[in-house]
Design a protein around this motif. Structure first.
Motif, PDB file in Angstrom:
ATOM      1  N   GLU A  51       0.831  -1.206   0.000  1.00 50.51           N
ATOM      2  CA  GLU A  51       0.000   0.000   0.000  1.00 50.51           C
ATOM      3  C   GLU A  51       0.869   1.262   0.000  1.00 50.51           C
ATOM      4  O   GLU A  51       1.571   1.539   0.964  1.00 50.51           O
ATOM      5  N   PHE A  52       0.812   2.010  -1.099  1.00 52.45           N
ATOM      6  CA  PHE A  52       1.481   3.307  -1.212  1.00 52.45           C
ATOM      7  C   PHE A  52       0.481   4.290  -1.808  1.00 52.45           C
ATOM      8  O   PHE A  52       0.384   4.420  -3.021  1.00 52.45           O
ATOM      9  N   THR A  53      -0.313   4.935  -0.959  1.00 56.54           N
ATOM     10  CA  THR A  53      -1.274   5.914  -1.470  1.00 56.54           C
ATOM     11  C   THR A  53      -1.009   7.268  -0.817  1.00 56.54           C
ATOM     12  O   THR A  53      -0.053   7.939  -1.164  1.00 56.54           O
ATOM     13  N   GLY A  54      -1.837   7.653   0.131  1.00 53.97           N
ATOM     14  CA  GLY A  54      -1.661   8.943   0.776  1.00 53.97           C
ATOM     15  C   GLY A  54      -2.347   8.962   2.119  1.00 53.97           C
ATOM     16  O   GLY A  54      -3.044   8.005   2.497  1.00 53.97           O
ATOM     17  N   PRO A  55      -2.195  10.053   2.875  1.00 54.08           N
ATOM     18  CA  PRO A  55      -2.733  10.101   4.236  1.00 54.08           C
ATOM     19  C   PRO A  55      -4.247  10.004   4.315  1.00 54.08           C
ATOM     20  O   PRO A  55      -4.792   9.543   5.317  1.00 54.08           O
ATOM     21  N   GLU A  56      -4.931  10.406   3.236  1.00 58.63           N
ATOM     22  CA  GLU A  56      -6.393  10.413   3.275  1.00 58.63           C
ATOM     23  C   GLU A  56      -7.009   9.030   3.007  1.00 58.63           C
ATOM     24  O   GLU A  56      -8.186   8.796   3.306  1.00 58.63           O
ATOM     25  N   THR A  57      -6.238   8.098   2.475  1.00 57.94           N
ATOM     26  CA  THR A  57      -6.783   6.786   2.112  1.00 57.94           C
ATOM     27  C   THR A  57      -6.107   5.607   2.807  1.00 57.94           C
ATOM     28  O   THR A  57      -6.672   4.514   2.850  1.00 57.94           O
ATOM     29  N   ALA A  58      -4.924   5.799   3.340  1.00 59.88           N
ATOM     30  CA  ALA A  58      -4.127   4.675   3.853  1.00 59.88           C
ATOM     31  C   ALA A  58      -4.861   3.880   4.931  1.00 59.88           C
ATOM     32  O   ALA A  58      -4.902   2.644   4.886  1.00 59.88           O
ATOM     33  N   TYR A  59      -5.440   4.564   5.907  1.00 59.26           N
ATOM     34  CA  TYR A  59      -6.074   3.880   7.037  1.00 59.26           C
ATOM     35  C   TYR A  59      -7.158   2.917   6.564  1.00 59.26           C
ATOM     36  O   TYR A  59      -7.162   1.733   6.931  1.00 59.26           O
ATOM     37  N   ASN A  60      -8.078   3.397   5.747  1.00 59.40           N
ATOM     38  CA  ASN A  60      -9.163   2.538   5.263  1.00 59.40           C
ATOM     39  C   ASN A  60      -8.647   1.412   4.380  1.00 59.40           C
ATOM     40  O   ASN A  60      -9.171   0.280   4.411  1.00 59.40           O
ATOM     41  N   GLY A  78       1.860  10.384   6.784  1.00 59.15           N
ATOM     42  CA  GLY A  78       0.919  11.445   7.098  1.00 59.15           C
ATOM     43  C   GLY A  78      -0.354  10.997   7.785  1.00 59.15           C
ATOM     44  O   GLY A  78      -1.253  11.793   8.019  1.00 59.15           O
ATOM     45  N   TRP A  79      -0.447   9.704   8.163  1.00 59.09           N
ATOM     46  CA  TRP A  79      -1.677   9.182   8.780  1.00 59.09           C
ATOM     47  C   TRP A  79      -1.409   8.561  10.153  1.00 59.09           C
ATOM     48  O   TRP A  79      -2.291   7.958  10.759  1.00 59.09           O
ATOM     49  N   LEU A  80      -0.221   8.751  10.690  1.00 59.67           N
ATOM     50  CA  LEU A  80       0.228   7.951  11.827  1.00 59.67           C
ATOM     51  C   LEU A  80      -0.490   8.242  13.140  1.00 59.67           C
ATOM     52  O   LEU A  80      -0.292   7.520  14.123  1.00 59.67           O
ATOM     53  N   GLU A  81      -1.339   9.270  13.179  1.00 54.65           N
ATOM     54  CA  GLU A  81      -2.142   9.472  14.386  1.00 54.65           C
ATOM     55  C   GLU A  81      -3.085   8.284  14.618  1.00 54.65           C
ATOM     56  O   GLU A  81      -3.564   8.055  15.729  1.00 54.65           O
ATOM     57  N   MET A  83      -2.120   5.125  13.968  1.00 59.35           N
ATOM     58  CA  MET A  83      -1.306   3.916  14.128  1.00 59.35           C
ATOM     59  C   MET A  83      -1.704   3.086  15.347  1.00 59.35           C
ATOM     60  O   MET A  83      -1.762   1.843  15.252  1.00 59.35           O
ATOM     61  N   PRO A  84      -2.001   3.684  16.507  1.00 60.17           N
ATOM     62  CA  PRO A  84      -2.428   2.851  17.637  1.00 60.17           C
ATOM     63  C   PRO A  84      -3.674   2.019  17.324  1.00 60.17           C
ATOM     64  O   PRO A  84      -3.765   0.855  17.741  1.00 60.17           O
ATOM     65  N   GLU A  85      -4.630   2.596  16.574  1.00 61.66           N
ATOM     66  CA  GLU A  85      -5.833   1.851  16.190  1.00 61.66           C
ATOM     67  C   GLU A  85      -5.482   0.695  15.262  1.00 61.66           C
ATOM     68  O   GLU A  85      -5.996  -0.421  15.414  1.00 61.66           O
ATOM     69  N   VAL A  86      -4.616   0.963  14.282  1.00 60.35           N
ATOM     70  CA  VAL A  86      -4.218  -0.078  13.336  1.00 60.35           C
ATOM     71  C   VAL A  86      -3.492  -1.200  14.063  1.00 60.35           C
ATOM     72  O   VAL A  86      -3.746  -2.392  13.818  1.00 60.35           O
ATOM     73  N   THR A  87      -2.604  -0.847  14.981  1.00 62.13           N
ATOM     74  CA  THR A  87      -1.866  -1.849  15.745  1.00 62.13           C
ATOM     75  C   THR A  87      -2.818  -2.728  16.545  1.00 62.13           C
ATOM     76  O   THR A  87      -2.705  -3.969  16.533  1.00 62.13           O
ATOM     77  N   SER A 144       8.822  15.098   5.482  1.00 63.23           N
ATOM     78  CA  SER A 144       8.605  13.725   5.041  1.00 63.23           C
ATOM     79  C   SER A 144       8.465  12.799   6.244  1.00 63.23           C
ATOM     80  O   SER A 144       8.908  13.113   7.359  1.00 63.23           O
ATOM     81  N   GLY A 145       7.856  11.640   6.004  1.00 67.75           N
ATOM     82  CA  GLY A 145       7.751  10.655   7.073  1.00 67.75           C
ATOM     83  C   GLY A 145       9.115  10.210   7.573  1.00 67.75           C
ATOM     84  O   GLY A 145       9.307   9.980   8.772  1.00 67.75           O
ATOM     85  N   THR A 146      10.070  10.113   6.665  1.00 67.71           N
ATOM     86  CA  THR A 146      11.434   9.742   7.059  1.00 67.71           C
ATOM     87  C   THR A 146      12.039  10.800   7.959  1.00 67.71           C
ATOM     88  O   THR A 146      12.685  10.486   8.971  1.00 67.71           O
ATOM     89  N   ALA A 147      11.839  12.090   7.612  1.00 65.30           N
ATOM     90  CA  ALA A 147      12.366  13.180   8.429  1.00 65.30           C
ATOM     91  C   ALA A 147      11.758  13.158   9.825  1.00 65.30           C
ATOM     92  O   ALA A 147      12.453  13.384  10.825  1.00 65.30           O
ATOM     93  N   ILE A 148      10.452  12.880   9.907  1.00 61.55           N
ATOM     94  CA  ILE A 148       9.800  12.814  11.210  1.00 61.55           C
ATOM     95  C   ILE A 148      10.375  11.667  12.038  1.00 61.55           C
ATOM     96  O   ILE A 148      10.645  11.812  13.239  1.00 61.55           O
TER      97      ILE A 148
END
Length: 238
Positions: A51-60, A78-81, A83-87, A144-148
């Protein structure tokens, strides 16, 4: 290995080329134009989804892979807020999920160098640490996510810095990340430690998307037969 590609932009196409060259099969190519194909019927033919899309679609997208009982490799940022739910859902449903802000093997070794340098510099308050990242103009998130990821590693060790900001700053407790968007740069990340006496700089420069794509395919191969939540540290035994 049968792969479903979720996101078929430049990164998806680079992953496809490497996967096919390694003898794998692409069984689905899902993008904005055919999102309706992201369902159990399509995914049941895949051994893994990348999965390589974007912050608006990744979670779903990730949740749909869980519902289809398909391991998912995710490189969207850009969607990592969430991440706890996904985990929690991954573990609850006994699924397999691997996330990386950057799949490049070189970058993941760079992460380890960054952590070690930050540990060494933590007791040296005469050094100020700053960061810079350079990507192509189509990169939607900044930093970028890498920078974060790099910034969070620094903040964990260099406690005189309390938070990162995406601009220049003179506040001693802020870690400055400067984001530049210049074509055709695929990705450069720089960490600077500066003092009145000398500077220490570490840099990772990607020459193409091939490193990211290759790492994603390696991760997809590695996750076969596993259950749980993983990262490239697990893949590379770092």
């Amino acid at each position: 290995m049968k792969i479903a590609l979720i996101g078929y932009g430049k990164m998806g196409k680079a992953i496809e080329a490497i996967a096919i060259a390694k003898g794998h099969e692409i069984v689905a190519r899902i993008d904005k134009e055919n999102q309706d194909l992201l369902n159990k019927e399509t995914l049941q033919h895949a051994d893994v989804a990348i999965e390589f899309t974007g912050p608006e679609t990744a979670y779903n997208n990730i949740l749909k892979c869980f519902e289809a009982n398909v391991p998912v490799i995710c490189g969207s940022t850009g969607w990592l807020e969430k991440m706890p739910e996904v985990t929690a859902l991954c573990l609850q449903k006994n699924q397999a999920f691997l996330y990386a802000s950057n799949f490049s093997i070189g970058v993941n070794i760079f992460f380890e160098l960054n952590k070690r340098l930050a540990e060494l510099m933590a007791p040296q308050p005469q050094y100020n640490v700053t960061m810079e990242e350079i990507h192509h103009t189509q990169k939607r998130d900044a930093p970028s996510g890498t920078a974060i990821s790099l910034a969070e590693q620094v903040l964990e060790k260099v406690t005189r810095k309390q938070n990162w900001v995406n601009n220049e700053t003179t506040a001693p407790t802020e870690l400055s990340i400067i984001s530049k968007r210049i074509d055709p740069a695929p990705g450069t990340h720089i960490i600077n430690y500066t003092s009145p006496i000398d500077d220490i700089t570490i840099t990772h420069t990607a020459h193409s998307r091939e490193g990211f794509a290759s790492g994603a395919v390696v991760a997809a191969e590695w996750i076969q037969g596993r259950k749980g939540v993983f990262s490239m540290k697990d893949v590379l035994s770092l």
